[in-house]
Motif scaffolding. Structure first.
Motif, PDB file in Angstrom:
ATOM      1  N   UNK A  43      10.587 -17.553  11.360  1.00 42.67           N
ATOM      2  CA  UNK A  43      10.127 -17.672   9.979  1.00 42.67           C
ATOM      3  C   UNK A  43       8.688 -17.186   9.811  1.00 42.67           C
ATOM      4  N   UNK A  44       8.324 -16.930   8.575  1.00 46.11           N
ATOM      5  CA  UNK A  44       6.983 -16.453   8.242  1.00 46.11           C
ATOM      6  C   UNK A  44       5.961 -17.541   8.532  1.00 46.11           C
ATOM      7  N   UNK A  45       4.793 -17.133   9.044  1.00 46.95           N
ATOM      8  CA  UNK A  45       3.744 -18.077   9.427  1.00 46.95           C
ATOM      9  C   UNK A  45       2.505 -17.973   8.539  1.00 46.95           C
ATOM     10  N   UNK A  46       2.226 -16.792   8.004  1.00 42.90           N
ATOM     11  CA  UNK A  46       1.010 -16.619   7.211  1.00 42.90           C
ATOM     12  C   UNK A  46       0.975 -15.258   6.552  1.00 42.90           C
ATOM     13  N   UNK A  47       0.077 -15.108   5.589  1.00 45.27           N
ATOM     14  CA  UNK A  47      -0.071 -13.845   4.864  1.00 45.27           C
ATOM     15  C   UNK A  47      -1.559 -13.563   4.649  1.00 45.27           C
ATOM     16  N   UNK A  84       2.513 -15.924  16.861  1.00 46.28           N
ATOM     17  CA  UNK A  84       1.529 -15.376  15.932  1.00 46.28           C
ATOM     18  C   UNK A  84       1.580 -16.197  14.656  1.00 46.28           C
ATOM     19  N   UNK A  85       0.444 -16.807  14.289  1.00 46.02           N
ATOM     20  CA  UNK A  85       0.442 -17.766  13.191  1.00 46.02           C
ATOM     21  C   UNK A  85      -0.225 -17.267  11.930  1.00 46.02           C
ATOM     22  N   UNK A  86      -1.085 -18.096  11.376  1.00 46.91           N
ATOM     23  CA  UNK A  86      -1.748 -17.818  10.105  1.00 46.91           C
ATOM     24  C   UNK A  86      -2.641 -16.581  10.231  1.00 46.91           C
ATOM     25  N   UNK A 264      -1.674 -23.407   7.295  1.00 44.71           N
ATOM     26  CA  UNK A 264      -2.364 -22.325   6.586  1.00 44.71           C
ATOM     27  C   UNK A 264      -3.686 -22.828   6.057  1.00 44.71           C
ATOM     28  N   UNK A 265      -4.746 -22.102   6.397  1.00 36.51           N
ATOM     29  CA  UNK A 265      -6.097 -22.407   5.956  1.00 36.51           C
ATOM     30  C   UNK A 265      -6.592 -21.229   5.139  1.00 36.51           C
ATOM     31  N   UNK A 266      -7.208 -21.498   3.982  1.00 37.14           N
ATOM     32  CA  UNK A 266      -7.636 -20.402   3.103  1.00 37.14           C
ATOM     33  C   UNK A 266      -8.901 -20.792   2.356  1.00 37.14           C
TER      34      UNK A 266
END
Length: 385
Positions: A43-47, A84-86, A264-266
């Motif tokens: 699954x998707x981890x970050x963008x 591989x994450x955020x 996720x950190x932004x």
């Protein structure tokens, strides 16, 4: 009469120029949604979004994909056997930064099993630095093509491999550290100096309900000015140990336990705050929110926190005094179902937020939807249509 006539014209001209200047800095052409396409079993981890050049990057655990804002695939980087994450995009150097893990736990071994790889015994936590300009076609190899460098984080390895006494039991992993995930570039927290950005790296944290040392989120802060001295190509058969010995700062934020920490950190320059999306925890003594906002304007506080059977000195950060507040703990946050698989501020209070989904044939995918930050007691975000 001339003066009376020219004054309104001059005022209108100033207003027009001011509006044009504001519009140049305002994202007005963001698509309502961007679809990743089917991307396999992870699954998707970050963008992350490169606003200047109009590209969006998705991490799908074992690969990075690059698309334009219409959803057209530009290229991808494959061959990862770690996690591989955020992601975050660094406007200073034009590179994409992401968390990268190699470890022998349920997650790490699950990835290797799905890829048909044997278990390894070495643990390594890295920041992966991608040169997006070199990602020009699908299935570029992470190890053999010159587009990726990695920096080792020994502080994380030390906490992951340490043991602590919790009650009468020796437990693995100091602070219940499971590795790293969330990454973001932001100014120094509580400082008025906004020009310099630092890299913030969030711990993954195991969500065990029977230990008392996992109720804080943890952020490491790094000055990456001289990271070219550490950055090495990726070699997954022989992990390198090139990286800074210590972070500049280590911060703790009391949220209650979560499942695997800040996903996720932004950093949102519009508000000056850090947004932290998590998989909610399960301890009944906490509100178990999905989303927390760290107040970027409040200075860190010298505190004492619990580490197993001991109290330690630590620098703690404050949650934003907005949104619902738990009456028992005073913790504030939001119940919001999205964001843990992708959360990207765009400016003017706009965000792209990932809605991940698994198709009937087992393919993972994500659609980024445009949201507007609200931050009220009733809701965190609303869809911007």
């Amino acid at each position: 009469m001339k003066k009376l006539f020219l004054l309104p014209i001059f005022s209108i001209l100033l207003l027009t120029l001011n509006a044009q200047s504001q519009n140049r800095n305002r994202p007005t052409n963001w698509p309502d949604s961007i679809y990743s396409g089917k991307q396999g079993g992870f699954h998707v981890q970050g963008v992350a979004v490169d606003q200047k050049n109009g590209y969006v990057y998705f991490s799908f655990t074992d690969k990075l994909i690059k698309m334009d804002l219409s959803g057209k695939l530009i290229g991808s980087v494959t061959g990862f056997v770690g996690h591989l994450g955020d992601l975050d995009f660094n406007t200073d150097d034009g590179k994409i930064y992401g968390s990268l893990e190699y470890k022998n736990d349920a997650i790490g071994n699950g990835i290797k099993k799905a890829l048909g790889m044997q278990d390894t015994h070495e643990t390594g936590f890295y920041i992966a630095i991608f040169d997006g300009s070199r990602i020009t076609r699908p299935d570029m190899n992470a190890e053999t093509e010159d587009l990726l460098r990695t920096v080792y984080l020994p502080e994380v390895v030390s906490d992951y491999e340490a043991e602590v006494q919790v009650g009468d039991t020796v437990r693995p992993h100091r602070f219940a550290c499971s590795g790293i995930d969330g990454v973001a570039f932001a100014p120094a927290i509580g400082s008025s100096a906004m020009h310099k950005k630092y890299l913030y790296v969030a711990y993954g944290i195991y969500g065990d309900t029977d230990r008392n040392d996992n109720d804080y989120q943890i952020l490491l802060t790094y000055d990456i000015s001289h990271w070219n001295n550490y950055a090495k190509p990726l070699s997954q058969d022989q992990l390198h140990h090139s990286g800074p010995k210590k972070p500049l700062e280590k911060y703790f934020i009391k949220t209650g336990s979560t499942n695997y920490g800040i996903q996720n950190l932004a950093y949102d320059p519009n508000s000056g705050n850090l947004f932290a999306a998590v998989y909610r925890g399960t301890k009944a003594s906490f509100p178990n929110y999905d989303l927390f906002v760290i107040d970027g304007h409040q200075k860190p506080i010298e505190s004492q926190i619990t580490l197993g059977n001991d109290k330690i000195k630590a620098k703690t950060l404050s949650l934003l005094q907005a949104g619902p507040q738990d009456t028992k703990t005073g913790i504030r946050g939001w119940h919001f179902p999205w964001g843990a698989t992708g959360l990207c501020p765009l400016g003017d209070g706009l965000f792209y937020i990932s809605h991940n989904e698994k198709t009937k044939d087992g393919q993972q995918q994500s659609t980024l939807y445009l949201y507007k930050w609200v931050g009220s007691t009733e809701q965190a975000f609303i869809r911007d249509k």
